[in-house]
Design an enzyme around this catalytic site. Structure first.
Site, short mmCIF file in Angstrom:
data_model
loop_
_atom_site.label_atom_id
_atom_site.label_comp_id
_atom_site.label_asym_id
_atom_site.label_seq_id
_atom_site.Cartn_x
_atom_site.Cartn_y
_atom_site.Cartn_z
N LEU A 125 3.49 -6.49 0.88
CA LEU A 125 3.94 -7.23 2.06
C LEU A 125 3.02 -8.43 2.31
CD1 LEU A 125 5.68 -7.40 4.73
CD2 LEU A 125 3.97 -5.91 5.78
N GLU A 127 0.59 -11.62 2.26
CA GLU A 127 0.56 -12.85 1.47
C GLU A 127 -0.63 -13.67 1.92
OE1 GLU A 127 4.25 -14.94 1.91
OE2 GLU A 127 5.38 -13.37 0.85
N ARG A 243 0.74 4.36 8.71
CA ARG A 243 -0.40 4.34 9.65
C ARG A 243 -0.92 5.75 9.95
NH1 ARG A 243 2.46 -0.79 12.67
NH2 ARG A 243 1.71 -2.26 11.09
N ARG A 268 -34.11 17.93 8.00
CA ARG A 268 -35.18 16.93 8.13
C ARG A 268 -36.03 17.23 9.36
NH1 ARG A 268 -38.17 12.89 5.72
NH2 ARG A 268 -38.69 11.30 7.27
N GLU A 363 -2.86 -1.93 6.71
CA GLU A 363 -1.67 -1.34 7.36
C GLU A 363 -1.63 -1.66 8.85
OE1 GLU A 363 -0.04 2.22 5.85
OE2 GLU A 363 -1.04 2.00 3.92
N SER A 366 -6.62 -3.35 13.87
CA SER A 366 -6.71 -2.68 15.18
C SER A 366 -6.02 -3.54 16.24
CB SER A 366 -8.17 -2.47 15.55
OG SER A 366 -8.72 -1.45 14.73
N GLU A 367 -6.12 -4.86 16.09
CA GLU A 367 -5.49 -5.75 17.08
C GLU A 367 -3.96 -5.62 17.01
OE1 GLU A 367 -7.93 -6.54 14.95
OE2 GLU A 367 -9.58 -6.81 16.36
N1 CAA Z 1 10.54 0.11 13.34
C1 CAA Z 1 11.66 -0.57 13.15
N2 CAA Z 1 11.80 -1.89 13.42
C2 CAA Z 1 10.72 -2.53 13.91
C3 CAA Z 1 9.50 -1.87 14.14
C4 CAA Z 1 9.43 -0.48 13.84
N3 CAA Z 1 8.31 0.24 14.00
N4 CAA Z 1 8.62 -2.77 14.62
C5 CAA Z 1 9.25 -3.95 14.69
N5 CAA Z 1 10.53 -3.80 14.26
C6 CAA Z 1 11.58 -4.80 14.19
C7 CAA Z 1 11.95 -5.29 15.60
O1 CAA Z 1 12.90 -4.45 16.20
C8 CAA Z 1 12.51 -6.66 15.30
O2 CAA Z 1 13.82 -6.56 14.79
P1 CAA Z 1 15.06 -7.29 15.53
O3 CAA Z 1 14.62 -8.69 15.86
O4 CAA Z 1 16.13 -7.24 14.51
O5 CAA Z 1 15.32 -6.47 16.74
C9 CAA Z 1 11.67 -7.11 14.11
O6 CAA Z 1 11.11 -5.95 13.52
C10 CAA Z 1 10.57 -8.06 14.49
O7 CAA Z 1 9.77 -7.42 15.45
P2 CAA Z 1 8.94 -8.23 16.51
O8 CAA Z 1 9.81 -9.22 17.21
O9 CAA Z 1 8.21 -7.22 17.31
O10 CAA Z 1 7.97 -9.07 15.55
P3 CAA Z 1 6.57 -9.69 15.83
O11 CAA Z 1 6.37 -10.74 14.83
O12 CAA Z 1 6.39 -10.02 17.28
O13 CAA Z 1 5.53 -8.47 15.59
C11 CAA Z 1 4.33 -6.91 14.25
C12 CAA Z 1 5.67 -7.54 14.60
C13 CAA Z 1 4.28 -5.54 14.88
C14 CAA Z 1 3.13 -7.70 14.69
C15 CAA Z 1 4.40 -6.83 12.74
O14 CAA Z 1 4.45 -8.13 12.19
C16 CAA Z 1 3.27 -6.07 12.10
O15 CAA Z 1 3.28 -4.84 12.11
N6 CAA Z 1 2.31 -6.79 11.51
C17 CAA Z 1 1.26 -6.17 10.73
C18 CAA Z 1 1.67 -6.07 9.29
C19 CAA Z 1 0.94 -5.01 8.56
O16 CAA Z 1 0.78 -3.88 9.03
N7 CAA Z 1 0.52 -5.32 7.33
C20 CAA Z 1 -0.10 -4.38 6.50
C21 CAA Z 1 0.08 -4.73 5.07
S1 CAA Z 1 0.53 -3.39 4.06
C22 CAA Z 1 -0.91 -2.65 3.57
O17 CAA Z 1 -1.97 -2.87 4.09
C23 CAA Z 1 -0.69 -1.65 2.51
C24 CAA Z 1 -1.83 -1.30 1.64
O18 CAA Z 1 -1.87 -1.69 0.50
C25 CAA Z 1 -2.87 -0.37 2.12
#
Ligand code: CAA
Length: 380
Positions: A125, A127, A243, A268, A363, A366-367
């Site tokens: 996911l 980038e 998470r 110790r 994933e 914290s923010e």
């Molecule tokens: N379940 C289902 N849908 C969800 C959801 C959930 N838990 N959370 C958000 N959505 C949906 C919303 O309903 C919305 O859809 P619609 O517009 O169709 O209704 C859409 O997603 C967008 O949501 P938001 O408007 O809330 O979007 P946002 O941009 O304001 O915020 C965010 C979303 C929560 C900040 C999200 O971008 C996010 O979680 N960001 C962090 C990304 C992340 O966790 N990256 C980790 C990388 S992966 C990794 O680390 C793996 C590894 O290798 C260890």
């Protein structure tokens, strides 16, 4: 509420504990130093069923619940958080994603081999310019009829080189913003798919983290997960479960460091008695034990919510936020209790402290968890 674990849960926890002590502990310092992937250990994790714990047995999985998964991840993370992130990504992000939203053909082709650990998977996911703001995907998947043409770069991908199967999130319809995003199953070896250099990391150094490049990769349409435009929802739903895995990893890192600090403090001596008998250290141990127990309950609550088909995005975010912050505090204290010994590698706690840091970042930082939690409590 029932706070007792079942016989089966206890057996799984003990099996994970034995595996961690017997198979992960030997060589963990060397793997960390040399950034060596635990190839043999991951193979054994597959044989023991740790790589597809919750997958339906008909697809080669263990058919276990999320509580079992939390218990196993905690035990592995006490000793080797690199091994546990490999396990967490494969279980929570890759296997769960394909099992829950994939087609029968995708499950036959990919899930069976992923769940048994014959191959491992990666989730792509992030980038260069889309980390927390995950909707801003620059990777494109152009619809070419019976295939997608994939172009772009992904960053910080766990299992980046060792994976055989990659779930790649990419934009197909930019005008639809996040509703135009797709999730595609990409295989290693597809023309135009290049694994970039390995990252030299602060912690979880045994896991291989790479950037990936996609240059005109042709991905068959049948490799799309879900309907056209489902990719962002797919990523969010998948990460909600992921998470819980990372929260459990943070819990394990903290409890591993605590157990070492407790033991050390009882051996110790300073000022004529064991340092655990000095209130300065005893109170640290009291705080550590309490915070770890609180994190454990949050992890188990989120797992319980998932197992009982309730919404777990809020409880999972709470568990991850609290456990990650707690793990950072506890591992710093564990080093402090060890004094000078804590600062050298042989005592393990400095590695656990470095490993803890990533749990506040990946994933969802914290923010980001606070965004999810605040929206949950405010009903937005
Ligand atoms: N379940 C289902 N849908 C969800 C959801 C959930 N838990 N959370 C958000 N959505 C949906 C919303 O309903 C919305 O859809 P619609 O517009 O169709 O209704 C859409 O997603 C967008 O949501 P938001 O408007 O809330 O979007 P946002 O941009 O304001 O915020 C965010 C979303 C929560 C900040 C999200 O971008 C996010 O979680 N960001 C962090 C990304 C992340 O966790 N990256 C980790 C990388 S992966 C990794 O680390 C793996 C590894 O290798 C260890």
């Amino acid at each position: 509420m029932n706070f007792n674990l079942t016989e089966e849960h206890l057996m799984i926890r003990d099996a994970a504990r034995d595996f961690a002590r017997n198979e992960l502990l030997p060589g963990v310092i060397e793997r960390d130093e040399k950034q060596k992937f635990p190839t043999e250990q991951v193979k054994k994790m597959g044989e023991l069923g740790f790589l597809g714990m919750m997958v339906d047995p008909k697809y080669g999985g263990g058919g276990m619940d999320t509580i079992s998964y939390v218990l196993a991840i905690e035990e592995l993370s006490k000793i080797d958080a690199s091994a546990s992130v490999i396990m967490s990504v494969n279980n929570s992000l890759v296997c769960w994603g394909i099992e829950t939203f994939g087609t029968e053909a995708q499950k036959e082709k990919y899930l069976k081999r992923l769940a048994t650990g014959e191959i491992i998977g990666a989730f792509c996911l992030s980038e260069p310019e889309a980390g927390s703001d995950a909707t801003m995907q620059r990777t494109t998947a152009k619809d070419k009829g019976d295939y997608y043409l994939l172009n772009g770069t992904k960053n910080w991908i766990t299992n980046g080189n060792t994976a055989s199967v990659y779930l790649v999130i990419a934009q197909t319809h930019p005008e639809k913003k996040h509703r135009g995003i797709n999730a595609l199953i990409v295989e290693k070896g597809m023309d135009g798919f290049v694994v970039g250099p390995k990252e030299n990391k602060l912690g979880i150094r045994g896991s291989d983290t790479h950037s990936l490049q996609f240059n005109d990769v042709k991905v068959p349409k049948e490799n799309r997960i879900g309907e056209d435009g489902f990719g962002f929802t797919f990523a969010m739903k998948t990460l909600a479960g992921g998470r819980i895995g990372i929260a459990s990893q943070a819990l394990g890192i903290a409890s591993g460091a605590y157990e070492l600090a407790l033991k050390y403090s009882q051996q110790r001596k300073a000022f004529g008695r064991e340092i655990s008998k000095h209130q300065a250290i005893a109170f640290k141990l009291a705080d550590m034990a309490t915070e770890i127990e609180a994190a454990r309950f949050l992890c188990l609550k989120a797992a319980f919510d998932k197992d009982t088909k309730q919404d777990y995005s809020l409880s999972g975010a709470m568990a991850k936020l609290y456990a990650a912050e707690m793990a950072m505090r506890i591992t710093v204290e564990a080093v402090q209790i060890h004094g000078g010994y804590g600062y050298v590698k042989e005592y393990h706690v400095e590695r656990l402290m470095r490993d803890a840091k990533i749990t506040q970042i990946y994933e969802g930082t914290s923010e980001i968890q606070k965004i999810v939690i605040s929206r949950g409590v405010l009903g937005k």
